[in-house]
Design a protein around this motif. Structure first.
Motif, PDB file in Angstrom:
ATOM      1  N   ARG A   1     -30.184 -30.478   8.147  1.00  0.00           N
ATOM      2  CA  ARG A   1     -30.429 -30.476   6.529  1.00  0.00           C
ATOM      3  C   ARG A   1     -31.705 -30.852   6.531  1.00  0.00           C
ATOM      4  O   ARG A   1     -31.708 -32.771   7.166  1.00  0.00           O
ATOM      5  CB  ARG A   1     -29.033 -31.187   6.138  1.00  0.00           C
ATOM      6  CG  ARG A   1     -27.745 -30.880   6.860  1.00  0.00           C
ATOM      7  CD  ARG A   1     -26.368 -32.000   6.625  1.00  0.00           C
ATOM      8  NE  ARG A   1     -27.203 -32.912   5.205  1.00  0.00           N
ATOM      9  CZ  ARG A   1     -26.128 -32.490   4.096  1.00  0.00           C
ATOM     10  NH1 ARG A   1     -25.174 -31.423   3.884  1.00  0.00           N
ATOM     11  NH2 ARG A   1     -26.186 -33.208   3.214  1.00  0.00           N
TER      12      ARG A   1
ATOM     13  N   ILE B   1     -31.984 -29.694   0.875  1.00  0.00           N
ATOM     14  CA  ILE B   1     -31.349 -29.986  -0.102  1.00  0.00           C
ATOM     15  C   ILE B   1     -32.462 -30.566  -1.183  1.00  0.00           C
ATOM     16  O   ILE B   1     -33.285 -31.549  -0.468  1.00  0.00           O
ATOM     17  CB  ILE B   1     -30.757 -31.436   0.597  1.00  0.00           C
ATOM     18  CG1 ILE B   1     -29.545 -31.471   1.379  1.00  0.00           C
ATOM     19  CG2 ILE B   1     -29.812 -32.153  -0.876  1.00  0.00           C
ATOM     20  CD1 ILE B   1     -29.275 -32.096   2.367  1.00  0.00           C
TER      21      ILE B   1
ATOM     22  N   ASP C   1     -25.116 -21.504  -2.051  1.00  0.00           N
ATOM     23  CA  ASP C   1     -24.870 -22.691  -1.452  1.00  0.00           C
ATOM     24  C   ASP C   1     -25.739 -23.600  -1.262  1.00  0.00           C
ATOM     25  O   ASP C   1     -26.701 -24.916  -0.276  1.00  0.00           O
ATOM     26  CB  ASP C   1     -24.530 -22.669   0.724  1.00  0.00           C
ATOM     27  CG  ASP C   1     -25.708 -21.811   1.346  1.00  0.00           C
ATOM     28  OD1 ASP C   1     -26.814 -20.700   0.878  1.00  0.00           O
ATOM     29  OD2 ASP C   1     -25.663 -21.089   2.518  1.00  0.00           O
TER      30      ASP C   1
ATOM     31  N   GLU D   1     -28.209 -26.414  -2.202  1.00  0.00           N
ATOM     32  CA  GLU D   1     -28.309 -28.506  -2.644  1.00  0.00           C
ATOM     33  C   GLU D   1     -28.460 -28.149  -3.316  1.00  0.00           C
ATOM     34  O   GLU D   1     -30.055 -28.762  -2.918  1.00  0.00           O
ATOM     35  CB  GLU D   1     -27.497 -28.578  -1.484  1.00  0.00           C
ATOM     36  CG  GLU D   1     -26.742 -29.887  -1.354  1.00  0.00           C
ATOM     37  CD  GLU D   1     -25.181 -30.437  -0.066  1.00  0.00           C
ATOM     38  OE1 GLU D   1     -25.481 -32.046  -0.581  1.00  0.00           O
ATOM     39  OE2 GLU D   1     -26.116 -30.080   0.926  1.00  0.00           O
TER      40      GLU D   1
END
Length: 712
Positions: free
Chosen positions: A404, A431, A453, A455
């Motif tokens: 991430r 993200i 998906d 973010e």
């Protein structure tokens, strides 16, 4: 792992036969090589020959080439790098099972003007040694040599370290009996005398061809027996229909003869392997062909021409002879047109002609120099990681890491596009710190499709969650009010997310300065326990190899201890990304040729690094040219294992490092990936404010891999 790229000088030189022959010759030496044809040139994918023939002959599966339509599409859409990365992927797939790989290059032709350039780029991408494959005429050595000379220019000329040899195929002008050599793998059958004379003739004009630098590894005669097609291969080429197929799949066309005059003057043409071509109304020729077949003369076949059909009664009369295997075809072409079409039929081996493929394979392999094969197998090879291979490895490792990565500049257009690419390709889970509506607006304006998906977090909704934690991390250095104020900066907010293990890495700098990106990391992430400082590296994607430059972004004037630590950090970073480090400590002086405080600092740093990490190959002080240019390295530091071969360059100060990296980047039009920070507890990486979308994608991938390395 060694890779040999076979590059033809033109069409019709027997490239497929050369590939198969070299593979078989290596197998006879006890080496099972892999084979890759990265790019197809067949308009229809199902017609791909070399890969299918390799699988048939070697009984080994390999990867399928990139279809021709895709090659053309990517080249025309300026996606050359992506195309080469896909070629690297195919190569790496085969490399999992083999230590030596034979690669078939592209055929230069009128249709594919890109072939020569793409072959040169492929050699760089795969770090391949090159064998030039060419036709030859014993009676015209100058013309044969000119073809070689033209092709090697694409690889840097006669002095290029990539060149491994020349293989002459389908050599004409040899004594008649030389093409009748039995189809075996007997090195004693090599035409040593003919090769020696031919090379001597060539060297009168091109002295380097046939030397140790560029040896002639084989002189393969043109063989009528092995270059001939089956009759079944010719039918479609002359628009013919079968009257009787017979033994068309096994009868080979050694010669063809037009029968136009009285039959009594043509009977001498009815011999084994002859293809008889005549008008459909020549019943006498049909009868003569049938009689010859009945008498045990295995004609290649009979082609009846012109629009009208052959006489039914005559065909019925000849049925007994025809059924003994004589193939008979009918074509609407005229006799002359048929002969013309047959004259343009190539020598390529059809996919299903396994018998011929196996014979040609053994024939070619018997003419390849066994001493050259031994040197190929036993010779040392220092692998170089090419830019294409580096990018491929980068993407594959980051996909496997599944990390991430937070992007504080979440509504910056290049960052949005890079995040969309990384998310869709699985390079990282990205993200974006930004207002969702702002990101959507940017995407709409730029035509970016946002993955479902991906973010997006509104900083205003989470900022308060980090105030208390930030005060705790910087205890005694700031209060809640100051923390709240600093968290207005999304870089600080993203760094807090990283500090609390909510993300695995951070990438910023598209609009922020290096100081803006790095300062929060120093304050909140801090250095790793084994290091005393944070430094940086750039990955410099030069045409032939990836270099690592450190430190070009962080430390203004490191002392000897710090410089040694930067060298160790940079070496470990290089290893993490598939580069076997050979570290040069750069100075304005090589060895003891100069003196002064700056040179002494580099010499001390070299010794400290060697003591701390005896496993590393490290040398210094070295001037840049002594470190990077083989001839200069041999001259200035003849006993060094690094000089002339360095791939990790440690600069003595920020002034030197930053100036050098920018000079190389701009002057040589080199892509640089970084700076990548090293020495932190968790990965934080800075971007150049002029970064392209690809730069951001690769930096995200770097960060993901760093996170994986640190968590291992």
């Amino acid at each position: 792992m060694k890779t040999i790229l076979l590059v033809p000088t033109g069409e019709g030189v027997g490239l497929t036969s050369a590939c198969l022959g070299l593979v078989y010759a290596l197998e006879c030496q006890g080496i099972k090589p892999g084979f890759v044809k990265p790019f197809s040139q067949e308009l229809q994918p199902e017609n791909e020959r070399t890969t299918a023939l390799f699988e048939h002959v070697s009984k080994t599966k390999t990867v399928q080439p990139i279809p021709y339509a895709q090659v053309v599409h990517q080249l025309s859409h300026d996606q050359q790098d992506e195309l080469l990365e896909e070629a690297v992927r195919l190569h790496r797939e085969v490399a999992k099972q083999h230590d030596l790989i034979i690669v078939e290059g592209l055929l230069p032709n009128f249709r594919d003007s890109f072939a020569d350039d793409l072959n040169a780029l492929l050699a760089q991408a795969l770090d391949a040694q090159v064998v030039i494959v060419s036709g030859a005429d014993i009676n015209n050595p100058l013309r044969s040599a000119e073809r070689i000379e033209h092709q090697i220019r694409n690889f840097g000329g006669a002095e290029s370290n990539r060149l491994r040899g020349v293989l002459f195929m389908r050599t004409k002008g040899l004594p008649e009996d030389s093409a009748q050599i039995p189809v075996t793998i007997d090195p004693n059958l090599r035409l040593l005398s003919d090769t020696s004379k031919f090379v001597a003739s060539i060297q009168q004009t091109y002295s380097y061809i046939g030397t140790e630098k560029l040896p002639v590894i084989g002189l393969v005669p043109f063989s009528n027996t092995l270059s001939v097609p089956r009759l079944s291969d010719l039918a479609a080429h002359i628009s013919a229909q079968w009257i009787h197929e017979g033994e068309a799949n096994t009868r080979r066309v050694l010669h063809s003869s037009l029968i136009t005059s009285n039959i009594e003057h043509e009977l001498h043409k009815f011999v084994a392997g002859e293809l008889i071509i005549t008008a459909a109304d020549r019943t006498d020729v049909l009868l003569a062909s049938s009689l010859a077949n009945s008498n045990g003369i295995p004609l290649a076949g009979l082609v009846l021409t012109e629009q009208h059909q052959p006489n039914e009664q005559a065909l019925n009369f000849c049925q007994t002879a025809i059924k003994q295997g004589l193939p008979v075809l009918h074509t609407p072409l005229t006799t002359f047109e048929t002969a013309q079409q047959l004259s343009t039929f190539g020598n390529e081996i059809p996919v299903d002609d396994i018998e011929r493929a196996e014979q040609v394979t053994r024939f070619v392999s018997s003419h390849i120099d066994p001493q050259w094969l031994n040197s190929l197998i036993s010779g040392a090879h220092s692998p170089r990681l090419s830019p294409s291979a580096f990018r491929h490895e980068l993407v594959q490792k980051s996909i496997a890491a599944k990390k991430r990565i937070v992007l504080p500049e979440g509504d910056e257009p290049r960052t949005v596009q890079a995040a969309a690419i990384c998310q869709s390709r699985g390079i990282a889970h990205c993200i974006l710190l930004a207002k969702p509506e702002a990101v959507v607006e940017v995407a709409k304006a730029r035509g970016i499709e946002l993955p479902h998906d991906l973010e997006i977090i509104d900083p205003d909704l989470i900022r308060e969650n980090y105030v208390e934690k930030m005060v705790e991390l910087r205890k005694g250095k700031l209060n809640e009010l100051q923390a709240r104020e600093q968290l207005q900066d999304t870089v600080v907010l993203g760094t807090m997310m990283l500090a609390l293990d909510q993300v695995d890495g951070l990438v910023s700098g598209a609009v922020h300065t290096t100081a803006n990106t790095v300062r929060p990391a120093f304050q909140l992430i801090k250095t790793a326990p084994e290091y005393s400082l944070v430094s940086s590296v750039f990955f410099m994607l030069l045409p032939d190899e990836v270099y690592v430059y450190g430190d070009c972004a962080i430390n203004p004037d490191p002392d000897a201890e710090q410089l040694a630590e930067i060298a160790i950090q940079s070496a470990d970073s290089a290893k993490a990304f598939g580069i076997d480090p050979r570290i040069a400590m750069i100075s304005y002086s090589t060895g003891t040729s100069g003196a002064g405080a700056d040179v002494e600092k580099v010499a001390q740093a070299t010794e400290i690094a060697r003591q701390r990490r005896p496993d590393l190959l490290i040398d210094g002080p070295l001037q840049y040219d002594a470190a990077s240019v083989e001839s200069v390295g041999r001259s200035k530091a003849p006993n060094s294992q690094v000089a002339g071969r360095a791939n990790v360059f440690i600069f003595p100060d920020l002034n030197t490092g930053n100036t050098t990296y920018k000079a190389v980047q701009r002057s040589a039009n080199v892509v640089s990936v970084g700076p990548m920070l090293q020495g932190l507890n968790k990965p934080v990486n800075d971007l150049s404010r002029g970064a392209l979308v690809d730069d951001i994608v690769f930096t995200i991938a770097l960060t993901a891999i760093q996170a994986e390395q640190q968590s291992a």
